[in-house]
Write a protein that holds these residues in place. Structure first.
Motif, mmCIF file in Angstrom:
data_model
loop_
_atom_site.group_PDB
_atom_site.id
_atom_site.type_symbol
_atom_site.label_atom_id
_atom_site.label_comp_id
_atom_site.label_asym_id
_atom_site.label_seq_id
_atom_site.Cartn_x
_atom_site.Cartn_y
_atom_site.Cartn_z
ATOM 1 N N PHE A 56 0.786 -1.394 0.056
ATOM 2 C CA PHE A 56 -0.070 0.076 0.047
ATOM 3 C C PHE A 56 0.856 1.154 0.132
ATOM 4 N N SER A 57 2.204 1.134 -0.493
ATOM 5 C CA SER A 57 2.955 2.275 -0.505
ATOM 6 C C SER A 57 2.642 3.372 -1.474
ATOM 7 N N LEU A 58 2.671 4.724 -0.840
ATOM 8 C CA LEU A 58 2.410 6.105 -1.818
ATOM 9 C C LEU A 58 3.256 6.517 -2.587
ATOM 10 N N ILE A 59 3.175 6.594 -3.752
ATOM 11 C CA ILE A 59 3.962 7.097 -4.936
ATOM 12 C C ILE A 59 3.702 8.680 -5.201
ATOM 13 N N ILE A 60 4.810 9.368 -4.981
ATOM 14 C CA ILE A 60 4.600 10.881 -5.022
ATOM 15 C C ILE A 60 5.559 11.455 -6.223
ATOM 16 N N ASN A 61 5.062 11.636 -7.434
ATOM 17 C CA ASN A 61 5.741 12.258 -8.337
ATOM 18 C C ASN A 61 5.918 13.872 -8.411
ATOM 19 N N ASN A 62 7.247 14.264 -8.834
ATOM 20 C CA ASN A 62 7.323 15.858 -8.974
ATOM 21 C C ASN A 62 6.978 16.398 -7.640
ATOM 22 N N VAL A 63 7.806 16.030 -6.521
ATOM 23 C CA VAL A 63 7.627 16.771 -5.337
ATOM 24 C C VAL A 63 7.680 18.123 -5.225
ATOM 25 N N VAL A 64 6.554 18.875 -4.509
ATOM 26 C CA VAL A 64 6.849 20.264 -4.404
ATOM 27 C C VAL A 64 6.946 20.727 -2.827
ATOM 28 N N GLN A 65 7.104 21.726 -2.592
ATOM 29 C CA GLN A 65 7.161 22.235 -1.104
ATOM 30 C C GLN A 65 5.964 21.888 -0.396
ATOM 31 N N THR A 66 4.715 22.016 -1.146
ATOM 32 C CA THR A 66 3.489 21.818 -0.329
ATOM 33 C C THR A 66 3.314 20.466 0.152
ATOM 34 N N ASP A 67 4.355 19.486 -0.457
ATOM 35 C CA ASP A 67 4.218 17.961 0.184
ATOM 36 C C ASP A 67 4.648 17.361 1.382
ATOM 37 N N LYS A 68 5.688 18.673 1.928
ATOM 38 C CA LYS A 68 6.083 18.667 3.091
ATOM 39 C C LYS A 68 5.109 18.273 4.400
ATOM 40 N N GLY A 69 5.452 17.207 5.262
ATOM 41 C CA GLY A 69 4.433 17.128 6.595
ATOM 42 C C GLY A 69 4.566 15.480 6.893
ATOM 43 N N VAL A 70 3.997 15.124 7.705
ATOM 44 C CA VAL A 70 3.804 13.746 8.367
ATOM 45 C C VAL A 70 2.785 12.756 7.752
ATOM 46 N N TYR A 71 3.030 11.924 6.909
ATOM 47 C CA TYR A 71 1.911 10.991 6.390
ATOM 48 C C TYR A 71 1.932 9.727 6.925
ATOM 49 N N THR A 72 0.479 9.713 6.959
ATOM 50 C CA THR A 72 -0.015 8.300 7.961
ATOM 51 C C THR A 72 -0.804 7.199 6.903
ATOM 52 N N CYS A 73 -0.222 6.124 6.884
ATOM 53 C CA CYS A 73 -0.900 5.124 6.292
ATOM 54 C C CYS A 73 -1.711 4.361 7.223
ATOM 55 N N ASN A 74 -3.127 4.377 6.785
ATOM 56 C CA ASN A 74 -4.099 3.749 7.738
ATOM 57 C C ASN A 74 -4.663 2.537 7.073
ATOM 58 N N LEU A 75 -4.519 1.524 7.873
ATOM 59 C CA LEU A 75 -5.266 0.108 7.227
ATOM 60 C C LEU A 75 -6.410 -0.202 8.290
ATOM 61 N N HIS A 76 -7.560 -0.313 7.483
ATOM 62 C CA HIS A 76 -8.893 -0.534 8.605
ATOM 63 C C HIS A 76 -9.488 -1.710 8.138
ATOM 64 N N HIS A 77 -9.932 -2.867 8.954
ATOM 65 C CA HIS A 77 -10.528 -3.914 8.645
ATOM 66 C C HIS A 77 -11.728 -4.020 9.211
ATOM 67 N N HIS A 78 -12.806 -3.162 9.176
ATOM 68 C CA HIS A 78 -13.992 -3.047 10.145
ATOM 69 C C HIS A 78 -14.704 -4.427 10.150
ATOM 70 N N TYR A 79 -14.551 -5.616 9.313
ATOM 71 C CA TYR A 79 -15.296 -6.786 9.714
ATOM 72 C C TYR A 79 -14.503 -7.354 10.974
ATOM 73 N N CYS A 80 -13.121 -7.282 10.884
ATOM 74 C CA CYS A 80 -12.416 -7.994 11.801
ATOM 75 C C CYS A 80 -12.228 -7.057 13.176
ATOM 76 N N GLN A 81 -12.573 -5.761 13.041
ATOM 77 C CA GLN A 81 -12.380 -4.778 14.082
ATOM 78 C C GLN A 81 -10.912 -4.494 14.346
ATOM 79 N N LEU A 82 -10.250 -4.303 13.212
ATOM 80 C CA LEU A 82 -8.567 -4.110 13.392
ATOM 81 C C LEU A 82 -8.339 -2.930 12.775
ATOM 82 N N HIS A 83 -7.386 -2.100 13.212
ATOM 83 C CA HIS A 83 -6.797 -0.975 12.669
ATOM 84 C C HIS A 83 -5.426 -0.868 12.981
ATOM 85 N N GLN A 84 -4.728 -0.687 11.944
ATOM 86 C CA GLN A 84 -3.235 -0.405 11.649
ATOM 87 C C GLN A 84 -2.905 0.866 10.991
#
Length: 440
Positions: free
Chosen positions: A136-164
């Motif tokens: 589930f990796s995030l691909i960013i092309n042509n990085v700009v200054q506004t892309d700066k920050g903290v990125y969070t990858c969230n995986l939700h499995h509502h059926y099993c009630q699991l979150h990562q």
């Protein structure tokens, strides 16, 4: 407050704290004795699952027992939906001009990925095969200054009630010499060149997040029976149930005929075990295990079944009445209520609890008595030392007083003696004069 009173109060508070701690320890031991044996020798291995229920059940012989084992959670019921409500989404936390959280994109197995900012369309994406290979990796092309920050990858499995979730910080630089990747102790930090491309990793290849697995083969429920005196690893398997409909019965034929589980157990989520015609050989530990390998969940419920004496049977024959015997005339009178005194035996837990209270009170009184004795002895010892010091100072002055008295008495004694001698001499002289005159 005097010194002695302060010391007594300090000793009393210490004794109370010790007694309270001992009472708390006694309560913990009581709870351990009461509840830990409730697991009744079952193995504490994590592979067996978490014990969510343990109880004692006592029924008379010949009756029918129903050991309840049901779970209201959706994961223990059969669900034919292919989409398990799995969702992945990337969020961006910006620190300037003010802290804000923006949704970058999200994706689920039943829909295409959705990008929330028009500027990022075609520039930011995740692989289309994310739910197939777990990347589930995030691909960013042509990085700009506004892309700066903290990125969070969230995986939700509502059926099993699991979150990562996985956090990655992205910094943008204009110098190629400053490009690097390092770990700050909490998250990974990427420093990338302005205008280049970067891949923020988020990989989870667990079967839970990938497609192609049949859930019907991942749900299993089984019952075990452990007779008295048998180790947990020697327990007998009674029945295995699978969400696919497969069922396996174990043990002798009489167990298969007298024990049963509902056919629609996975449809209703009710895996209760019914035992008919109870006999003394049926007593022991019964454990219900629910395994959901797809979600990685394991639960078990333990029941201690005790078989008591059978209930007295009702009389099957009506008493006969002979011709010469007539039944007693019926009288409509109201009988006074009967009072029956029932004395329930105390459980061993009450004895342990009262014994703990008695010991705590006894130790508290013992502490107070010892403290009073110690303080009294110290008090007497200090008084004796004070008297000895006073007697030592008084002994040094006594010889002076004695010498002074003797010195003062010597002149008085000498004068007294001189006066007697003078009187005697004067008497002698008078006698001589008198004798001389008489002689003449």
């Amino acid at each position: 407050m005097t010194y002695c009173a302060r010391r007594l109060w300090k000793v009393f508070t210490v004794a109370v704290s010790v007694a309270t701690k001992m009472r708390f320890d006694m309560i913990l031991q009581f709870l351990a004795v009461l509840f830990l044996p409730g697991v009744w020798g079952q193995s504490s291995s994590s592979r067996l699952g978490v014990v969510v229920e343990a109880k004692n059940i006592t029924l008379p012989a010949g009756s029918k027992a129903v050991l309840p084992c049901h779970s209201p959670r959706m994961v223990w019921t059969r669900d034919r939906l292919k989409d398990r409500q799995r969702v992945v989404h990337w969020d961006l936390v910006r620190s300037s001009p003010e802290y804000s959280v923006d949704r970058v994109l999200d994706m689920s197995p039943g829909a295409r990925q959705r990008v929330y900012n028009d500027f990022n369309r075609g520039r930011i994406s995740i692989p289309d095969s994310a739910f197939s290979d777990g990347n589930f990796s995030l691909i960013i092309n042509n990085v700009v200054q506004t892309d700066k920050g903290v990125y969070t990858c969230n995986l939700h499995h509502h059926y099993c009630q699991l979150h990562q979730s996985v956090q990655i910080q992205l910094n943008v630089t204009k110098s190629s010499r400053k490009e690097r990747r390092y770990w700050d102790g909490d998250k990974t930090i990427f420093v990338v060149l302005l205008g280049s491309s970067v891949v923020l990793p988020c990989v989870n290849r667990r079967p839970l997040w990938r497609e192609g697995l049949l859930e019907d083969q991942q749900q299993v429920a089984h019952w075990d029976f452990q007779p008295p005196g048998v180790r947990p690893d020697r327990a007998d398997r009674l029945v295995d149930l699978y969400a696919s409909g497969e069922r396996r019965d174990y043990g002798p034929l009489f167990a298969q005929s007298k024990m049963s589980v509902a056919e629609d157990a996975f449809t209703l989520g009710d895996f209760s075990l019914s035992i008919s015609d109870l006999k003394p050989d049926d007593k022991g530990l019964y454990s219900c295990h629910l395994h959901h390998h797809y979600c990685g969940l394991h639960e078990r419920r333990i029941f201690r079944l005790t078989v008591g004496p059978p209930l007295p049977s009702a009389p099957s024959t009506v008493p006969r009445i002979f011709q010469n015997e007539e039944p007693d005339p019926r009288t409509d009178r109201v009988e006074s209520p009967h009072v029956v005194n029932v004395i329930l035996p105390e459980h061993r837990g009450y004895f342990v609890q009262h014994l703990g209270y008695f010991l705590a009170t006894f130790l508290l009184l013992a502490f107070i008595v010892v403290a009073v004795i110690v303080m009294t002895r110290r008090r007497k010892k200090r008084g004796l030392e004070y008297e000895l010091r006073r007697s030592d100072r008084g002994g040094e002055m006594s010889p002076d007083c004695t010498e002074l008295n003797i010195y003062n008495q010597e002149p008085l004694n000498s004068d007294y003696k001189n006066n007697l001698l003078k009187e005697r001499d004067m008497t002698k002289d008078c006698n001589k004069d008198l004798n001389g005159k008489l002689w003449q």
